[in-house]
Write a protein that holds these residues in place. Structure first.
Motif, PDB file in Angstrom:
ATOM      1  N   ARG A 109       0.844  -1.198   0.000  1.00 59.61           N
ATOM      2  CA  ARG A 109       0.000   0.000   0.000  1.00 59.61           C
ATOM      3  C   ARG A 109       0.878   1.247   0.000  1.00 59.61           C
ATOM      4  NH1 ARG A 109      -0.575   4.923   2.530  1.00 59.61           N
ATOM      5  NH2 ARG A 109      -2.717   5.525   2.849  1.00 59.61           N
ATOM      6  N   GLU A 110       1.951   1.218   0.795  1.00 53.78           N
ATOM      7  CA  GLU A 110       2.837   2.381   0.875  1.00 53.78           C
ATOM      8  C   GLU A 110       3.493   2.660  -0.484  1.00 53.78           C
ATOM      9  OE1 GLU A 110       2.439   4.162   3.376  1.00 53.78           O
ATOM     10  OE2 GLU A 110       1.642   2.734   4.795  1.00 53.78           O
ATOM     11  N   PHE A 111       3.941   1.608  -1.167  1.00 54.27           N
ATOM     12  CA  PHE A 111       4.531   1.779  -2.501  1.00 54.27           C
ATOM     13  C   PHE A 111       3.497   2.317  -3.495  1.00 54.27           C
ATOM     14  CE2 PHE A 111       7.997  -1.267  -1.315  1.00 54.27           C
ATOM     15  CZ  PHE A 111       9.066  -0.444  -1.649  1.00 54.27           C
ATOM     16  N   ALA A 112       2.278   1.794  -3.425  1.00 58.20           N
ATOM     17  CA  ALA A 112       1.230   2.237  -4.352  1.00 58.20           C
ATOM     18  C   ALA A 112       0.919   3.717  -4.157  1.00 58.20           C
ATOM     19  CB  ALA A 112      -0.028   1.388  -4.165  1.00 58.20           C
ATOM     20  N   VAL A 113       0.788   4.139  -2.916  1.00 53.75           N
ATOM     21  CA  VAL A 113       0.487   5.547  -2.645  1.00 53.75           C
ATOM     22  C   VAL A 113       1.674   6.428  -3.043  1.00 53.75           C
ATOM     23  CG1 VAL A 113       0.065   7.226  -0.794  1.00 53.75           C
ATOM     24  CG2 VAL A 113      -1.271   5.112  -0.900  1.00 53.75           C
ATOM     25  N   THR A 114       2.877   5.956  -2.788  1.00 52.14           N
ATOM     26  CA  THR A 114       4.059   6.713  -3.203  1.00 52.14           C
ATOM     27  C   THR A 114       4.087   6.855  -4.726  1.00 52.14           C
ATOM     28  OG1 THR A 114       5.299   6.005  -1.268  1.00 52.14           O
ATOM     29  CG2 THR A 114       6.586   6.769  -3.151  1.00 52.14           C
ATOM     30  N   GLY A 115       3.724   5.801  -5.443  1.00 55.65           N
ATOM     31  CA  GLY A 115       3.639   5.872  -6.897  1.00 55.65           C
ATOM     32  C   GLY A 115       2.641   6.923  -7.355  1.00 55.65           C
ATOM     33  N   LEU A 116       1.487   6.960  -6.702  1.00 58.97           N
ATOM     34  CA  LEU A 116       0.483   7.964  -7.036  1.00 58.97           C
ATOM     35  C   LEU A 116       1.023   9.365  -6.751  1.00 58.97           C
ATOM     36  CD1 LEU A 116      -2.379   8.691  -7.955  1.00 58.97           C
ATOM     37  CD2 LEU A 116      -3.123   8.374  -5.581  1.00 58.97           C
ATOM     38  N   ARG A 117       1.734   9.528  -5.643  1.00 60.23           N
ATOM     39  CA  ARG A 117       2.329  10.829  -5.318  1.00 60.23           C
ATOM     40  C   ARG A 117       3.342  11.253  -6.390  1.00 60.23           C
ATOM     41  NH1 ARG A 117       1.885  12.823  -0.001  1.00 60.23           N
ATOM     42  NH2 ARG A 117       0.886  11.359   1.407  1.00 60.23           N
ATOM     43  N   LEU A 118       4.111  10.288  -6.893  1.00 65.24           N
ATOM     44  CA  LEU A 118       5.098  10.609  -7.928  1.00 65.24           C
ATOM     45  C   LEU A 118       4.425  11.039  -9.229  1.00 65.24           C
ATOM     46  CD1 LEU A 118       7.734   7.791  -7.327  1.00 65.24           C
ATOM     47  CD2 LEU A 118       7.995  10.243  -6.873  1.00 65.24           C
ATOM     48  N   VAL A 119       3.350  10.353  -9.602  1.00 65.95           N
ATOM     49  CA  VAL A 119       2.604  10.745 -10.800  1.00 65.95           C
ATOM     50  C   VAL A 119       2.045  12.153 -10.605  1.00 65.95           C
ATOM     51  CG1 VAL A 119       0.539  10.260 -12.195  1.00 65.95           C
ATOM     52  CG2 VAL A 119       2.050   8.387 -11.501  1.00 65.95           C
ATOM     53  N   ALA A 120       1.486  12.417  -9.429  1.00 67.59           N
ATOM     54  CA  ALA A 120       0.936  13.741  -9.138  1.00 67.59           C
ATOM     55  C   ALA A 120       2.033  14.800  -9.183  1.00 67.59           C
ATOM     56  CB  ALA A 120       0.252  13.741  -7.771  1.00 67.59           C
ATOM     57  N   ALA A 121       3.190  14.486  -8.604  1.00 68.88           N
ATOM     58  CA  ALA A 121       4.306  15.439  -8.603  1.00 68.88           C
ATOM     59  C   ALA A 121       4.735  15.761 -10.029  1.00 68.88           C
ATOM     60  CB  ALA A 121       5.478  14.887  -7.799  1.00 68.88           C
ATOM     61  N   GLY A 122       4.693  14.764 -10.921  1.00 69.75           N
ATOM     62  CA  GLY A 122       5.031  14.985 -12.319  1.00 69.75           C
ATOM     63  C   GLY A 122       4.061  15.943 -12.994  1.00 69.75           C
ATOM     64  N   GLU A 123       2.858  16.039 -12.451  1.00 70.54           N
ATOM     65  CA  GLU A 123       1.849  16.957 -12.975  1.00 70.54           C
ATOM     66  C   GLU A 123       1.833  18.279 -12.208  1.00 70.54           C
ATOM     67  OE1 GLU A 123      -0.126  16.240 -15.678  1.00 70.54           O
ATOM     68  OE2 GLU A 123       1.097  14.438 -15.838  1.00 70.54           O
ATOM     69  N   GLY A 124       2.788  18.433 -11.276  1.00 70.53           N
ATOM     70  CA  GLY A 124       2.844  19.662 -10.488  1.00 70.53           C
ATOM     71  C   GLY A 124       1.865  19.702  -9.332  1.00 70.53           C
ATOM     72  N   ILE A 125       1.366  18.533  -8.937  1.00 75.88           N
ATOM     73  CA  ILE A 125       0.389  18.447  -7.840  1.00 75.88           C
ATOM     74  C   ILE A 125       1.071  17.791  -6.642  1.00 75.88           C
ATOM     75  CG2 ILE A 125      -1.820  17.463  -7.113  1.00 75.88           C
ATOM     76  CD1 ILE A 125      -2.514  17.240 -10.136  1.00 75.88           C
ATOM     77  N   VAL A 126       0.929  18.402  -5.472  1.00 74.14           N
ATOM     78  CA  VAL A 126       1.448  17.804  -4.239  1.00 74.14           C
ATOM     79  C   VAL A 126       0.261  17.260  -3.461  1.00 74.14           C
ATOM     80  CG1 VAL A 126       2.669  18.215  -2.079  1.00 74.14           C
ATOM     81  CG2 VAL A 126       3.413  19.368  -4.169  1.00 74.14           C
ATOM     82  N   LEU A 127       0.271  15.959  -3.199  1.00 67.91           N
ATOM     83  CA  LEU A 127      -0.818  15.326  -2.459  1.00 67.91           C
ATOM     84  C   LEU A 127      -0.427  15.204  -0.990  1.00 67.91           C
ATOM     85  CD1 LEU A 127      -1.731  12.444  -4.963  1.00 67.91           C
ATOM     86  CD2 LEU A 127      -2.799  14.703  -4.745  1.00 67.91           C
ATOM     87  N   ALA A 128      -1.093  15.950  -0.143  1.00 68.68           N
ATOM     88  CA  ALA A 128      -0.829  15.890   1.291  1.00 68.68           C
ATOM     89  C   ALA A 128      -1.583  14.706   1.890  1.00 68.68           C
ATOM     90  CB  ALA A 128      -1.257  17.185   1.964  1.00 68.68           C
ATOM     91  N   ALA A 129      -1.103  14.260   3.032  1.00 66.93           N
ATOM     92  CA  ALA A 129      -1.768  13.160   3.727  1.00 66.93           C
ATOM     93  C   ALA A 129      -3.123  13.633   4.242  1.00 66.93           C
ATOM     94  CB  ALA A 129      -0.909  12.672   4.883  1.00 66.93           C
ATOM     95  N   GLY A 130      -4.121  12.757   4.135  1.00 66.98           N
ATOM     96  CA  GLY A 130      -5.456  13.068   4.635  1.00 66.98           C
ATOM     97  C   GLY A 130      -5.665  12.496   6.028  1.00 66.98           C
ATOM     98  N   LYS A 131      -6.858  12.711   6.564  1.00 67.09           N
ATOM     99  CA  LYS A 131      -7.173  12.239   7.922  1.00 67.09           C
ATOM    100  C   LYS A 131      -7.115  10.719   8.015  1.00 67.09           C
ATOM    101  CE  LYS A 131      -9.834  16.245   9.222  1.00 67.09           C
ATOM    102  NZ  LYS A 131     -11.117  16.809   9.608  1.00 67.09           N
ATOM    103  N   MET A 132      -7.582  10.039   6.976  1.00 68.27           N
ATOM    104  CA  MET A 132      -7.563   8.577   6.990  1.00 68.27           C
ATOM    105  C   MET A 132      -6.123   8.066   6.999  1.00 68.27           C
ATOM    106  SD  MET A 132      -9.601   5.946   7.084  1.00 68.27           S
ATOM    107  CE  MET A 132     -11.154   6.554   6.515  1.00 68.27           C
ATOM    108  N   GLY A 133      -5.245   8.728   6.253  1.00 67.36           N
ATOM    109  CA  GLY A 133      -3.831   8.350   6.238  1.00 67.36           C
ATOM    110  C   GLY A 133      -3.176   8.585   7.593  1.00 67.36           C
ATOM    111  N   LYS A 134      -3.584   9.654   8.269  1.00 65.30           N
ATOM    112  CA  LYS A 134      -3.032   9.940   9.596  1.00 65.30           C
ATOM    113  C   LYS A 134      -3.483   8.875  10.603  1.00 65.30           C
ATOM    114  CE  LYS A 134      -2.690  14.904   8.780  1.00 65.30           C
ATOM    115  NZ  LYS A 134      -1.281  15.015   8.642  1.00 65.30           N
TER     116      LYS A 134
END
Length: 192
Positions: A109-134
């Motif tokens: 799960r951690e790798f999958a979410v990190t992958g999504l963050r990398l795709v978002a970063a490539g688009e100039g989007i920073v995905l912050a952690a949400g309440k569920m992630g906390k």
């Protein structure tokens, strides 16, 4: 680099010390706790893990209170959490305190979410952690600390708190992963 980011960096720097405490054959003795024994090195590693985990709350609180939230912090904080939790879980499998299949699901799960963050970063989007992630991170850290402490103090009464918390953490890990992808599916859909 601001103070919250330095605190986060300190969490990353504590990881090798934590690892050494668990993998080196340190014969500092052990304590009897209920039906189990707790090696002193595991106790010290657990304390270090708890201190490192506490910096997760401290850096975030300080950053929000003093308006020091940065993109670097949004990147470093979850990375530090993932490194700390992954190292701890892998070592718990090594010492026979956690089943490998649970650890594989959590780390996947951690790798999958990190992958999504990398795709978002490539688009100039920073995905912050949400309440569920906390919540996921909090339950993982409680479970890991309890496992490192060999279920102390619950081992005196025979209550499997550490094991129960590991499965609670697994539940919130899967649920938060689903939530994260459901809320951010547009990142994958809209990526170039």
């Amino acid at each position: 680099m601001n103070i919250p980011n330095r605190i986060t960096l300190s969490r990353i720097l504590l990881i090798p010390i934590f690892i050494l405490l668990l993998i080196l054959p340190l014969n500092w003795g052990e304590w009897s706790i209920g039906d189990n024994t707790l090696p002193v090195s595991h106790f010290i590693a657990a304390l270090l893990f708890i201190i490192a985990s506490a910096t997760d709350w401290i850096d975030g609180h300080y950053a929000r209170k003093h308006n020091l939230v940065t993109n670097l912090g949004k990147f470093l904080d979850p990375l530090a959490d993932k490194l700390l939790v992954s190292a701890a879980l892998i070592l718990l499998v090594e010492i026979g305190a956690a089943p490998a299949w649970v650890v594989i699901i959590i780390i996947s799960r951690e790798f999958a979410v990190t992958g999504l963050r990398l795709v978002a970063a490539g688009e100039g989007i920073v995905l912050a952690a949400g309440k569920m992630g906390k919540l996921k991170t909090a339950t993982q850290m409680i479970a890991i600390a309890a496992l490192l402490l060999h279920n102390f103090p619950f081992s005196f009464v025979g209550f499997p708190f550490a094991t129960i918390m590991l499965y609670v953490a697994l539940f919130f890990t899967v649920l938060s992963g689903y939530d994260y992808f459901a809320k951010n599916i547009h990142v994958m859909r809209d990526s170039k």
